[in-house]
Scaffold this motif. Structure first.
Motif, PDB file in Angstrom:
ATOM      1  N   VAL A 199     -33.766 107.894  58.850  1.00 39.35           N
ATOM      2  CA  VAL A 199     -32.505 107.927  59.598  1.00 39.35           C
ATOM      3  C   VAL A 199     -31.783 106.586  59.545  1.00 39.35           C
ATOM      4  N   GLY A 200     -32.397 105.595  58.923  1.00 40.05           N
ATOM      5  CA  GLY A 200     -31.753 104.295  58.777  1.00 40.05           C
ATOM      6  C   GLY A 200     -32.475 103.463  57.737  1.00 40.05           C
ATOM      7  N   VAL A 201     -31.728 102.604  57.041  1.00 40.86           N
ATOM      8  CA  VAL A 201     -32.339 101.734  56.033  1.00 40.86           C
ATOM      9  C   VAL A 201     -31.727 100.336  56.121  1.00 40.86           C
ATOM     10  N   VAL A 202     -32.523  99.347  55.712  1.00 39.07           N
ATOM     11  CA  VAL A 202     -32.050  97.975  55.570  1.00 39.07           C
ATOM     12  C   VAL A 202     -31.677  97.761  54.110  1.00 39.07           C
ATOM     13  N   TRP A 203     -30.421  97.414  53.851  1.00 36.51           N
ATOM     14  CA  TRP A 203     -29.971  97.143  52.486  1.00 36.51           C
ATOM     15  C   TRP A 203     -29.968  95.652  52.220  1.00 36.51           C
ATOM     16  N   GLY A 204     -30.301  95.282  51.008  1.00 34.10           N
ATOM     17  CA  GLY A 204     -30.269  93.875  50.637  1.00 34.10           C
ATOM     18  C   GLY A 204     -30.816  93.689  49.238  1.00 34.10           C
ATOM     19  N   GLY A 205     -31.411  92.558  49.017  1.00 35.21           N
ATOM     20  CA  GLY A 205     -32.012  92.268  47.724  1.00 35.21           C
ATOM     21  C   GLY A 205     -33.177  91.331  47.914  1.00 35.21           C
ATOM     22  N   MET A 206     -33.993  91.223  46.897  1.00 34.20           N
ATOM     23  CA  MET A 206     -35.150  90.340  46.976  1.00 34.20           C
ATOM     24  C   MET A 206     -35.335  89.644  45.639  1.00 34.20           C
ATOM     25  N   GLY A 207     -35.781  88.418  45.709  1.00 32.09           N
ATOM     26  CA  GLY A 207     -35.974  87.661  44.481  1.00 32.09           C
ATOM     27  C   GLY A 207     -37.134  86.703  44.595  1.00 32.09           C
ATOM     28  N   THR A 208     -37.603  86.250  43.451  1.00 29.25           N
ATOM     29  CA  THR A 208     -38.759  85.361  43.390  1.00 29.25           C
ATOM     30  C   THR A 208     -38.562  84.311  42.314  1.00 29.25           C
ATOM     31  N   VAL A 209     -38.970  83.093  42.635  1.00 29.67           N
ATOM     32  CA  VAL A 209     -39.173  82.068  41.615  1.00 29.67           C
ATOM     33  C   VAL A 209     -40.667  81.829  41.552  1.00 29.67           C
ATOM     34  N   SER A 210     -41.245  82.055  40.383  1.00 27.34           N
ATOM     35  CA  SER A 210     -42.691  81.950  40.219  1.00 27.34           C
ATOM     36  C   SER A 210     -43.020  80.731  39.378  1.00 27.34           C
ATOM     37  N   LEU A 211     -43.878  79.871  39.916  1.00 28.46           N
ATOM     38  CA  LEU A 211     -44.334  78.685  39.189  1.00 28.46           C
ATOM     39  C   LEU A 211     -45.782  78.862  38.778  1.00 28.46           C
ATOM     40  N   LYS A 212     -46.065  78.585  37.521  1.00 30.14           N
ATOM     41  CA  LYS A 212     -47.440  78.547  37.042  1.00 30.14           C
ATOM     42  C   LYS A 212     -47.744  77.117  36.634  1.00 30.14           C
ATOM     43  N   MET A 213     -48.801  76.567  37.209  1.00 28.63           N
ATOM     44  CA  MET A 213     -49.135  75.162  36.989  1.00 28.63           C
ATOM     45  C   MET A 213     -50.588  75.050  36.538  1.00 28.63           C
ATOM     46  N   ILE A 214     -50.790  74.263  35.493  1.00 32.73           N
ATOM     47  CA  ILE A 214     -52.151  74.073  35.003  1.00 32.73           C
ATOM     48  C   ILE A 214     -52.251  72.696  34.366  1.00 32.73           C
ATOM     49  N   SER A 215     -53.372  72.045  34.594  1.00 28.61           N
ATOM     50  CA  SER A 215     -53.624  70.769  33.933  1.00 28.61           C
ATOM     51  C   SER A 215     -53.703  70.996  32.433  1.00 28.61           C
ATOM     52  N   SER A 216     -53.249  70.028  31.674  1.00 22.68           N
ATOM     53  CA  SER A 216     -53.332  70.163  30.215  1.00 22.68           C
ATOM     54  C   SER A 216     -54.777  70.308  29.762  1.00 22.68           C
ATOM     55  N   SER A 217     -55.702  69.847  30.598  1.00 19.52           N
ATOM     56  CA  SER A 217     -57.120  70.031  30.271  1.00 19.52           C
ATOM     57  C   SER A 217     -57.596  71.433  30.634  1.00 19.52           C
TER      58      SER A 217
END
Length: 739
Positions: A199-217
């Motif tokens: 009977v009702g909805v919330v309208w909008g949007g969603m987003g993500t910034v994803s970081l992947k981090m790893i030592s060079s070793s």
């Protein structure tokens, strides 16, 4: 970065379980499955409500939020036609931005949900005949059949008491036949068109910034961090990139490689998410390490206006509908009808149930003991994941209690000409049960939860995911430490870690399957199976969220100061200073600046601890705490199941939970090891809510209680009087539905 034309990956159901849900979608109460909308009229309104909500998900050993390090993402609110179904829906999870597999990469997702507005059925300008007129032809036809059967039954009953009549069925065969026809028409409607409607909805949007981090070793971020600072944070609280990576460790060993991706659901956020991602895209770790990325997230001023919808228009008047509804002159007998309907439904599973027994049972108070017992086991990390339910009373219910991430929304996609602006997506929904909209669909709801097995099964699956992620992390760290797996007659640590990691992903991807726990356990490598069997038997090691705090003779713990070093044979030994620690009796925050240890289990079932200097705990002497990689001198620890600690002589190792790091004046040194079901806010809140709700309810409640006996067909609905339930990936907004 893999980008589309907007430089942002567009995704739908993969990250949003409410994709394609809209006002008018129907829902099955036993499984939480949404189906296509059955409304064809323009009977909604839109209220702008701009908000921005932020979360962190993914994996980090140096930060705690309500959503980090979880193999799945929980929902807010719940929906169900019974106490059990509602509880299970509240415990539903979806894949979202969670990380269900583990690699040596630290992957942290910075998520933003941008809320534009709320669309809702404009109840205050609608009567029952209007709402029926706005339905598609099949549900309209079926609801009119139920109304016709209801009217015939009420006329035949007259001023008599239906429940009294039903106690002597042989004396009133015609009325009993009408009861059966009415109940069947109501149940057919529920079967075809769900138990409730959005009977009702919330309208909008969603987003993500994803970081992947790893030592060079490829290793340093997995080594035991003695200098890293652990951050205890709430939802949306800013944590710097380097704090998430390694606790801002001053002794970071090598160059850290960074890669970034962006996702969005709902075109209204894609541009903002792209700009947000540009902050870190292509940058070196040193350039972004001090950034609190959530603080750079899209702000309220960037939220777009809600989607345009057609103007509200009353459906064309249908005299047949109007005349049939006007036959209802009073709801005086609705309570008896609701009880009769619920009784007939109850007899489907209890054929010998008498009406008297049902009525007595329905008036008794619901007993929350089963839920309270489960709540206690969850809070204490005392679940036995591998123990089968001996009764299996609700195996079919377990099958129906699926993750909300696989909603039946593929049929809910409208034709292109009817689609709303695809720049927006639904982030939450309010649901009303049909009997709370049309009184002649009266029925009852079972509030009591006598068989908790289906709920246990849901939580066990989530527990197994978290267990496997914890054990995967542990054995990756063992591999990075340089401790030899051969010294403990084990297969390579990386193979054990990978086995746990792969099966964590398998569980999440197959969460619906009844046998997913058995299959995941069976698919583990031989050594991983033996390790998990012991882990599940011990149970309390799940609570070592921040590792193990060591106490020696009840007075001292391991300070972060090396006293001396020597060499015995091929092994180096390191002595750490022992300092006074004010832990006893249970001051866990006292471990803040002391070194913590990590437990690990061998396939033979032995338990050891490692950590400082990437070495094994040996013993404590007057000269300090001795660590080395010599397996022959490693301290084999005794499991004290009663006190829930590990021991050896005067040494006691205490599991340290996340809340030990909360609100302490100094920084917490170290990192997290385990994120378990006891620390998942969503699970604990829903169990607590279910327990409290049952204390105020009878075993059954009836839809008739939501209607005034003097209701007339000419009455307009009241938007605040209609009982509703909310479920979403954002918390409930109360600007439209205040109740």
């Amino acid at each position: 970065m893999d980008n589309n034309d907007n430089n942002v990956k567009e995704m739908n159901g993969a990250i949003n379980p409410f994709y394609a849900v809209e006002v008018g979608s129907i829902i099955r109460g036993d499984s939480g499955r949404f189906l296509a909308s059955i409304i064809k009229g323009d009977i909604t309104k839109m209220v702008p409500d701009k908000e921005v909500k932020q979360t962190m998900t993914g994996s980090s050993s140096y930060a705690y939020t309500d959503s980090l390090n979880q193999g799945s993402v929980g929902v807010s609110g719940s929906y169900g036609i019974s106490g059990l179904a509602s509880l299970n829906a509240g415990l539903s999870v979806y894949a979202g931005y969670a990380n269900a597999e583990l690699t040596k990469t630290v992957a942290v997702n910075y998520n933003v949900q941008m809320l534009s507005g709320v669309e809702y059925l404009n109840f205050n300008d609608l009567k029952a005949e209007h709402l029926i007129g706005a339905l598609q032809e099949n549900p309209k036809q079926m609801i009119m059949i139920a109304l016709e059967n209801y009217n015939q039954l009420v006329k035949k009953i007259g001023n008599n008491n239906l429940l009294t009549i039903m106690q002597h069925p042989d004396e009133h065969p015609e009325i009993i036949k009408l009861v059966d026809e009415w109940v069947k028409s109501v149940q057919r409607f529920f079967k075809e068109h769900g138990d409730g409607i959005v009977v009702g909805v919330v309208w909008g949007g969603m987003g993500t910034v994803s970081l992947k981090m790893i030592s060079s070793s490829g290793e340093s971020s997995w080594k035991y961090g003695t200098k890293g600072n652990f951050t205890y944070s709430g939802v949306g609280k800013a944590i710097t990139v380097e704090a998430a990576y390694d606790g801002s460790n001053a002794k970071r060993e090598s160059k850290v490689d960074v890669s970034a991706d962006s996702w969005s659901s709902g075109g209204c956020v894609s541009e903002q998410v792209q700009k947000w991602g540009d902050i870190v895209q292509g940058k070196a770790f040193s350039e972004i390490s001090s950034i609190s990325l959530l603080e750079k997230a899209p702000q309220l001023s960037t939220v777009k206006d809600p989607p345009k919808i057609p103007e509200f228009k009353l459906p064309a008047k249908d005299p047949k509908i109007t005349d049939k509804i006007k036959e209802i002159t009073s709801l005086d007998g609705l309570n008896a009808l609701a009880k009769a309907s619920a009784y007939e439904k109850a007899k489907e599973t209890e054929k010998d149930l008498t009406l008297d027994e049902f009525l007595k049972r329905s008036e008794a108070k619901a007993n929350p003991k089963k839920v309270d017992d489960l709540k206690k086991n969850v809070a204490e990390n005392n679940l036995d994941v591998l123990q089968d339910d001996p009764l299996q009373q609700n195996r079919s219910l377990v099958a129906k209690s699926r993750i909300i991430g696989q909603l039946e929304t593929k049929t809910a996609v409208k034709s292109e000409t009817e689609k709303k602006d695809d720049s927006y997506t639904v982030l939450g929904a309010w649901i009303a049960n049909w009997p709370d909209i049309f009184p002649w669909l009266a029925t009852g709801y079972l509030n009591s939860i006598d068989d908790i097995s289906s709920t246990q099964e849901i939580i066990k699956k989530q527990c197994l995911i978290q267990d496997f992620l914890t054990l995967g992390k542990t054995y990756y760290m063992l591999d990075a430490s340089g401790i030899s797996n051969k010294d403990f007659k084990m297969s390579p640590f990386t193979q054990i870690a990978a086995s746990f990691s792969q099966q964590a992903g398998y569980i999440r991807d197959n969460f619906d399957d009844i046998d997913v726990i058995k299959n995941a356990y069976t698919n583990l490598s031989n050594d991983a199976q033996k390790i998990y069997t012991k882990w599940n038997d011990i149970k309390f090691l799940r609570s070592a969220e921040l590792g193990l705090g060591l106490m020696y003779e009840g007075e001292k713990s391991i300070a972060n100061t090396i006293k001396k070093t020597d060499h015995v044979g091929n092994y180096t030994r390191i002595w750490y200073t022992m300092d006074e620690c004010s832990f006893l009796p249970k001051n866990y925050s006292a471990f803040s600046t002391f070194l913590k240890l990590i437990p690990f289990i061998t396939p033979s079932g032995d338990v050891y601890a490692f950590g400082p200097s990437q070495m094994l705990l040996n013993q404590i002497t007057t000269d300090g705490a001795i660590f080395s990689k010599n397996p022959l001198t490693a301290a084999k620890l005794e499991v004290d199941a009663v006190n829930r600690v590990l021991k050896k002589g005067d040494l006691i190792l205490y599991p340290v939970k996340f809340n030990a790091a909360k609100d302490i004046s100094s920084s917490w040194e170290g990192q997290s090891i385990s994120t378990n079901v006891a620390s998942i806010k969503n699970i604990n809140e829903h169990l607590e809510h279910a327990s409290k709700a049952m204390k105020d309810l009878n075993v059954y409640s009836f839809s008739s209680s939501n209607w005034k006996t003097n209701w007339k067909p000419e009455d307009y609905y009241s938007i605040n009087s209609i009982k509703k339930q909310y479920i979403g990936i954002v918390e409930e907004l109360r600007n439209v539905f205040g109740n």
